[in-house]
Write a protein that holds these residues in place. Structure first.
Motif, PDB file in Angstrom:
ATOM      1  N   PHE A 182       0.821  -1.206   0.000  1.00  0.00           N
ATOM      2  CA  PHE A 182       0.000   0.000   0.000  1.00  0.00           C
ATOM      3  C   PHE A 182       0.861   1.264   0.000  1.00  0.00           C
ATOM      4  CE2 PHE A 182      -2.646  -3.286   2.044  1.00  0.00           C
ATOM      5  CZ  PHE A 182      -3.640  -3.348   1.078  1.00  0.00           C
ATOM      6  N   PRO A 183       0.372   2.329  -0.602  1.00  0.00           N
ATOM      7  CA  PRO A 183       1.182   3.549  -0.745  1.00  0.00           C
ATOM      8  C   PRO A 183       1.276   4.342   0.551  1.00  0.00           C
ATOM      9  CG  PRO A 183      -1.023   3.929  -1.590  1.00  0.00           C
ATOM     10  CD  PRO A 183      -0.958   2.470  -1.222  1.00  0.00           C
ATOM     11  N   ALA A 184       2.158   5.346   0.519  1.00  0.00           N
ATOM     12  CA  ALA A 184       2.217   6.309   1.616  1.00  0.00           C
ATOM     13  C   ALA A 184       0.829   6.918   1.799  1.00  0.00           C
ATOM     14  CB  ALA A 184       3.236   7.396   1.300  1.00  0.00           C
ATOM     15  N   GLY A 185       0.517   7.211   3.061  1.00  0.00           N
ATOM     16  CA  GLY A 185      -0.822   7.707   3.355  1.00  0.00           C
ATOM     17  C   GLY A 185      -1.773   6.605   3.776  1.00  0.00           C
ATOM     18  N   SER A 186      -1.280   5.362   3.791  1.00  0.00           N
ATOM     19  CA  SER A 186      -2.050   4.261   4.359  1.00  0.00           C
ATOM     20  C   SER A 186      -1.852   4.256   5.875  1.00  0.00           C
ATOM     21  CB  SER A 186      -1.605   2.930   3.758  1.00  0.00           C
ATOM     22  OG  SER A 186      -1.918   2.886   2.372  1.00  0.00           O
ATOM     23  N   PHE A 187      -2.680   3.483   6.577  1.00  0.00           N
ATOM     24  CA  PHE A 187      -2.674   3.532   8.035  1.00  0.00           C
ATOM     25  C   PHE A 187      -2.725   2.134   8.637  1.00  0.00           C
ATOM     26  CE2 PHE A 187      -4.179   7.686   6.873  1.00  0.00           C
ATOM     27  CZ  PHE A 187      -3.693   8.538   7.855  1.00  0.00           C
ATOM     28  N   LEU A 188      -2.225   2.057   9.872  1.00  0.00           N
ATOM     29  CA  LEU A 188      -2.392   0.887  10.715  1.00  0.00           C
ATOM     30  C   LEU A 188      -3.108   1.332  11.989  1.00  0.00           C
ATOM     31  CD1 LEU A 188      -1.685  -2.099  11.594  1.00  0.00           C
ATOM     32  CD2 LEU A 188       0.308  -1.081  12.724  1.00  0.00           C
ATOM     33  N   ALA A 189      -4.206   0.672  12.322  1.00  0.00           N
ATOM     34  CA  ALA A 189      -4.856   0.863  13.624  1.00  0.00           C
ATOM     35  C   ALA A 189      -4.606  -0.397  14.437  1.00  0.00           C
ATOM     36  CB  ALA A 189      -6.345   1.120  13.455  1.00  0.00           C
ATOM     37  N   LEU A 190      -3.952  -0.242  15.574  1.00  0.00           N
ATOM     38  CA  LEU A 190      -3.489  -1.380  16.363  1.00  0.00           C
ATOM     39  C   LEU A 190      -3.929  -1.239  17.810  1.00  0.00           C
ATOM     40  CD1 LEU A 190      -1.377  -3.855  16.679  1.00  0.00           C
ATOM     41  CD2 LEU A 190       0.193  -2.072  17.452  1.00  0.00           C
ATOM     42  N   SER A 191      -4.429  -2.322  18.390  1.00  0.00           N
ATOM     43  CA  SER A 191      -4.591  -2.390  19.844  1.00  0.00           C
ATOM     44  C   SER A 191      -3.965  -3.693  20.315  1.00  0.00           C
ATOM     45  CB  SER A 191      -6.060  -2.303  20.260  1.00  0.00           C
ATOM     46  OG  SER A 191      -6.823  -3.350  19.693  1.00  0.00           O
ATOM     47  N   HIS A 192      -3.520  -3.690  21.575  1.00  0.00           N
ATOM     48  CA  HIS A 192      -2.751  -4.839  22.065  1.00  0.00           C
ATOM     49  C   HIS A 192      -2.865  -4.925  23.579  1.00  0.00           C
ATOM     50  CE1 HIS A 192       0.401  -7.789  22.508  1.00  0.00           C
ATOM     51  NE2 HIS A 192       0.659  -7.771  21.214  1.00  0.00           N
ATOM     52  N   VAL A 193      -3.149  -6.113  24.083  1.00  0.00           N
ATOM     53  CA  VAL A 193      -3.220  -6.338  25.524  1.00  0.00           C
ATOM     54  C   VAL A 193      -1.827  -6.215  26.140  1.00  0.00           C
ATOM     55  CG1 VAL A 193      -3.592  -8.119  27.287  1.00  0.00           C
ATOM     56  CG2 VAL A 193      -5.309  -7.725  25.515  1.00  0.00           C
ATOM     57  N   SER A 194      -1.787  -5.635  27.350  1.00  0.00           N
ATOM     58  CA  SER A 194      -0.527  -5.473  28.073  1.00  0.00           C
ATOM     59  C   SER A 194      -0.723  -5.834  29.538  1.00  0.00           C
ATOM     60  CB  SER A 194      -0.036  -4.025  27.968  1.00  0.00           C
ATOM     61  OG  SER A 194       1.144  -3.847  28.728  1.00  0.00           O
ATOM     62  N   LEU A 195       0.368  -6.211  30.181  1.00  0.00           N
ATOM     63  CA  LEU A 195       0.358  -6.454  31.621  1.00  0.00           C
ATOM     64  C   LEU A 195       0.791  -5.224  32.402  1.00  0.00           C
ATOM     65  CD1 LEU A 195       1.967 -10.033  31.799  1.00  0.00           C
ATOM     66  CD2 LEU A 195      -0.445  -9.412  31.711  1.00  0.00           C
ATOM     67  N   ASP A 196       0.996  -4.101  31.720  1.00  0.00           N
ATOM     68  CA  ASP A 196       1.524  -2.918  32.386  1.00  0.00           C
ATOM     69  C   ASP A 196       0.544  -2.285  33.373  1.00  0.00           C
ATOM     70  OD1 ASP A 196       3.773  -3.233  30.889  1.00  0.00           O
ATOM     71  OD2 ASP A 196       3.429  -1.533  29.560  1.00  0.00           O
ATOM     72  N   GLY A 197      -0.751  -2.516  33.202  1.00  0.00           N
ATOM     73  CA  GLY A 197      -1.742  -1.830  34.029  1.00  0.00           C
ATOM     74  C   GLY A 197      -1.850  -2.406  35.422  1.00  0.00           C
ATOM     75  N   THR A 198      -2.554  -3.504  35.561  1.00  0.00           N
ATOM     76  CA  THR A 198      -2.682  -4.192  36.850  1.00  0.00           C
ATOM     77  C   THR A 198      -2.225  -5.630  36.636  1.00  0.00           C
ATOM     78  OG1 THR A 198      -4.998  -4.599  36.318  1.00  0.00           O
ATOM     79  CG2 THR A 198      -4.528  -2.741  37.754  1.00  0.00           C
ATOM     80  N   PRO A 199      -0.923  -5.873  36.749  1.00  0.00           N
ATOM     81  CA  PRO A 199      -0.336  -7.127  36.293  1.00  0.00           C
ATOM     82  C   PRO A 199      -0.928  -8.392  36.890  1.00  0.00           C
ATOM     83  CG  PRO A 199       1.375  -5.515  36.734  1.00  0.00           C
ATOM     84  CD  PRO A 199       0.092  -4.923  37.219  1.00  0.00           C
ATOM     85  N   GLU A 200      -1.241  -8.409  38.170  1.00  0.00           N
ATOM     86  CA  GLU A 200      -1.658  -9.667  38.777  1.00  0.00           C
ATOM     87  C   GLU A 200      -2.964 -10.177  38.188  1.00  0.00           C
ATOM     88  OE1 GLU A 200       0.334 -11.500  40.542  1.00  0.00           O
ATOM     89  OE2 GLU A 200       1.738  -9.861  40.194  1.00  0.00           O
ATOM     90  N   SER A 201      -3.943  -9.297  38.026  1.00  0.00           N
ATOM     91  CA  SER A 201      -5.213  -9.757  37.462  1.00  0.00           C
ATOM     92  C   SER A 201      -5.038 -10.167  36.007  1.00  0.00           C
ATOM     93  CB  SER A 201      -6.286  -8.668  37.586  1.00  0.00           C
ATOM     94  OG  SER A 201      -5.937  -7.519  36.829  1.00  0.00           O
ATOM     95  N   ALA A 202      -4.231  -9.417  35.257  1.00  0.00           N
ATOM     96  CA  ALA A 202      -4.013  -9.761  33.856  1.00  0.00           C
ATOM     97  C   ALA A 202      -3.280 -11.088  33.733  1.00  0.00           C
ATOM     98  CB  ALA A 202      -3.228  -8.644  33.170  1.00  0.00           C
TER      99      ALA A 202
END
Length: 269
Positions: A182-202
């Motif tokens: 794809f050419p310049a001006g295309s996009f990636l929308a990304l979400s990703h789970v992390s343990l950085d927030g409240t690690p023990e529950s995650a």
């Protein structure tokens, strides 16, 4: 979503699947007793997981709206689309731009069946059956190329699907491969789970996924940022999902880190 085990590539309702667990957490109806039992076990140890699922879905809605109305994107590929839910990508995009084209990609047989029913008769919309780890097969599928012009700006949507991709499958390389044509001006929308927030529950939730044979690979903020290398961040950059351009009047009432989900929209230069 992407393939987890061979057993998930056939309809086996006695085994939980990530797509159906996610659907249950969102309040959907496309799940089975095994999915509900798994989800409730996760929620008993990590009650924020339902909030995380909702935050992830809300980010996807906001990102698509931004890409259509602010960035002028008219082509979307959602990889790891999951089961249909309220406000699917084609509904958001085509509401503002009736000619927008959307291709969904997944491998889960229940997802494929429901998505085919969802897109039947909807112009500019299709579902193709491929694994995220096979970007060449995705981009070469006639069902995709009949709708998506590879020479035109396109948004690739990866809403939490890379959480299921292990490091040895090289997630950053998969992103580069998906964006390569794809050419310049295309996009990636990304979400990703992390343990950085409240690690023990995650961590408790991740252990349950592991026991069920469902691939789960949370990553730190630095690791998620590394996946976006070479792309230009759209403001506000990589943030917790509730912090990415929140809708007016819908402020996150708790610590945004409790969403367990990082989110970003990035532009190909």
């Amino acid at each position: 979503m992407i393939a987890e085990e061979d057993r998930f590539n056939a309809f086996r309702p006695e085994f939980p699947s990530s797509a159906r667990i996610y659907n249950y957490l969102l309040g959907g109806k496309d799940h089975y007793p095994a999915d509900r039992l798994a989800a409730e076990e996760i929620l008993s140890l990590a009650p924020d997981v339902r909030k995380a699922a909702m935050a992830n879905r809300a980010f996807l809605r906001r990102a698509v709206h931004f890409l259509v109305t602010d960035a002028g994107v008219r082509q979307f590929i959602e990889v790891g689309a999951g089961l249909p839910a309220a406000e699917n990508v084609h509904e958001i995009a085509q509401r503002s731009a009736p000619g927008a084209r959307v291709v969904y990609v997944d491998t889960d047989p229940v997802v494929i069946a429901h998505a085919r029913n969802m897109v039947r008769g909807v112009p500019g919309t299709a579902i193709v059956e491929h694994d995220l780890r096979e970007p060449a097969a995705i981009l070469g599928d006639p069902g995709l190329t009949s709708l998506i012009d590879l020479a035109a700006p396109t948004a690739v949507l990866l809403a939490n699907v890379l959480t299921q991709v292990a490091d040895e499958d090289h997630p950053a390389a998969l992103i580069r491969a998906l964006l390569a044509p794809f050419p310049a001006g295309s996009f990636l929308a990304l979400s990703h789970v992390s343990l950085d927030g409240t690690p023990e529950s995650a961590k408790a939730a991740v252990k349950i996924f592991d026991r069920l044979g469902i691939s789960a690979h949370p990553r730190t903020r630095d690791q998620v940022r590394a996946l976006l290398a070479g792309l230009e961040p759209v403001e506000p950059g990589l943030v917790w999902a509730p912090e990415w351009r929140p809708d007016p009047g819908t402020d996150w009432v708790d610590d945004p880190g409790r969403s367990h989900v990082y989110a970003a929209v990035s532009r190909k230069a």
